[in-house]
Design a protein around this motif. Structure first.
Motif, PDB file in Angstrom:
ATOM      1  N   GLU A  64      -1.866  -2.992   2.284  1.00 48.15           N
ATOM      2  CA  GLU A  64      -0.843  -1.964   3.288  1.00 48.15           C
ATOM      3  C   GLU A  64       0.306  -2.663   4.163  1.00 48.15           C
ATOM      4  O   GLU A  64       1.154  -2.391   4.068  1.00 48.15           O
ATOM      5  CB  GLU A  64      -1.613  -1.238   3.474  1.00 48.15           C
TER       6      GLU A  64
ATOM      7  N   ARG B 237       4.501  -3.965   4.101  1.00 50.27           N
ATOM      8  CA  ARG B 237       5.050  -3.279   5.211  1.00 50.27           C
ATOM      9  C   ARG B 237       5.328  -4.272   6.980  1.00 50.27           C
ATOM     10  O   ARG B 237       6.166  -3.858   7.604  1.00 50.27           O
ATOM     11  CB  ARG B 237       3.361  -2.496   6.475  1.00 50.27           C
TER      12      ARG B 237
ATOM     13  N   SER C 277      -4.623  10.899   0.410  1.00 49.41           N
ATOM     14  CA  SER C 277      -3.157  10.273   1.003  1.00 49.41           C
ATOM     15  C   SER C 277      -2.631   9.357   0.379  1.00 49.41           C
ATOM     16  O   SER C 277      -3.816   7.831   0.862  1.00 49.41           O
ATOM     17  CB  SER C 277      -2.487  10.337   2.661  1.00 49.41           C
TER      18      SER C 277
ATOM     19  N   GLY D 248      -0.375   5.527   0.276  1.00 46.63           N
ATOM     20  CA  GLY D 248       0.248   4.560   1.862  1.00 46.63           C
ATOM     21  C   GLY D 248       1.433   3.608   1.051  1.00 46.63           C
ATOM     22  O   GLY D 248       1.728   4.564  -0.340  1.00 46.63           O
TER      23      GLY D 248
ATOM     24  N   GLU E  30       4.057   2.825  -3.670  1.00 49.04           N
ATOM     25  CA  GLU E  30       5.522   3.171  -3.247  1.00 49.04           C
ATOM     26  C   GLU E  30       6.290   3.585  -4.234  1.00 49.04           C
ATOM     27  O   GLU E  30       6.189   2.761  -4.876  1.00 49.04           O
ATOM     28  CB  GLU E  30       6.001   2.711  -2.093  1.00 49.04           C
TER      29      GLU E  30
ATOM     30  N   LEU F 163       4.270   9.981   0.672  1.00 48.52           N
ATOM     31  CA  LEU F 163       3.545   8.656   1.097  1.00 48.52           C
ATOM     32  C   LEU F 163       3.174   9.544   2.519  1.00 48.52           C
ATOM     33  O   LEU F 163       3.874  10.490   3.439  1.00 48.52           O
ATOM     34  CB  LEU F 163       3.889   8.126   1.364  1.00 48.52           C
ATOM     35  N   GLY F 164       1.840   9.579   2.828  1.00 49.06           N
ATOM     36  CA  GLY F 164       1.601   9.423   3.905  1.00 49.06           C
ATOM     37  C   GLY F 164       1.110  10.740   4.875  1.00 49.06           C
ATOM     38  O   GLY F 164       1.083  10.971   5.836  1.00 49.06           O
TER      39      GLY F 164
END
Length: 239
Positions: A30, A34, A107, A109, A113, A158-159
């Motif tokens: 993750e 990011r 959830s 992340g 995506e 997402l999230g």
């Protein structure tokens, strides 16, 4: 040794270590999608990751050997890409039984995506295949995916906590028909994704061929099997 509720033994220290590594790897993946650190830092982290890979690769199992913690009959697969606590790819999704099927909240992340801010459609398929398969197992049946169909009603954000459900709606002979959905946890009755699947238990001779080389961690032949009414003969089909 520790056991599941239904008595399957496993090494609790090994399970804790696999879970810890899985958590760390998911955090790394993750962070890697990011991060905005400069190129020099990326190269330094890549070198560290390669060193860690070398340490883990010091002792490995062949692809045909099940991990020591796995018990497919009880649906315990620690490196499963959807539910596996040791998998860097898994969210992971934790499923539990509910009346008529299975349910779990998760959830997603940036690792998963597709369109900006939303879950990749292929990930929805992967997750629902797992959920519907789990519903089949929990119903005392077993099979491999023969057909999987998805209707994408709205994108999955997402999230955001979502709830995944699956239930067997029909079964007979070697075939099970299963349906399920992904919905916001705050609106569980408004599906974002609806799924339907047909699972078929392969004929005995095909199971023998598909899983002829599969062993457990001790090297004993351990093909997937579940002796239920799903093993009854069904006419037609090659599976």
């Amino acid at each position: 040794m520790t056991t599941d509720d239904d008595g399957a033994p496993y090494d609790p220290e090994l399970m804790a270590a696999v879970t810890d590594l899985g958590d760390a790897l998911r955090g790394l993946v993750e962070a890697s999608v990011r991060t905005t650190v400069p190129a020099a830092e990326l190269r330094a982290v890549a070198a560290t990751a390669r060193a860690a890979t070398t340490r883990l690769a010091a002792s490995t199992r062949p692809a045909t050997q099940l991990p020591a913690l796995d018990d497919p009959v009880r649906f315990r697969r620690v490196y499963n890409p959807v539910t596996g606590v040791g998998s860097a790819l898994a969210p992971p999704l934790v499923l539990r039984e509910e009346p008529g099927g299975v349910v779990g909240e998760v959830s997603f992340g940036l690792t998963h995506e597709g369109p900006p801010g939303y879950l990749h459609g292929g990930m929805s398929g992967l997750v629902m295949d797992q959920v519907l398969g789990a519903a089949t197992i929990r119903a005392g049946l077993w099979g491999m995916t023969a057909r999987l169909e998805l209707d994408y009603r709205r994108p999955v954000p997402l999230g955001t906590p979502v709830v995944c459900r699956g239930r067997v709606v029909e079964s007979g002979g070697r075939t099970s028909v299963v349906t399920g959905s992904i919905a916001l946890a705050t609106e569980p009755d408004l599906p974002l994704v609806e799924a339907g699947a047909v699972f078929v238990l392969p004929r005995e001779e095909l199971r023998a061929a598909y899983f002829s080389e599969v062993t457990d961690a001790s090297g004993r032949h351990a093909p997937p099997q579940r002796p239920t009414d799903a093993t009854a003969p069904a006419p037609g089909g090659d599976r």
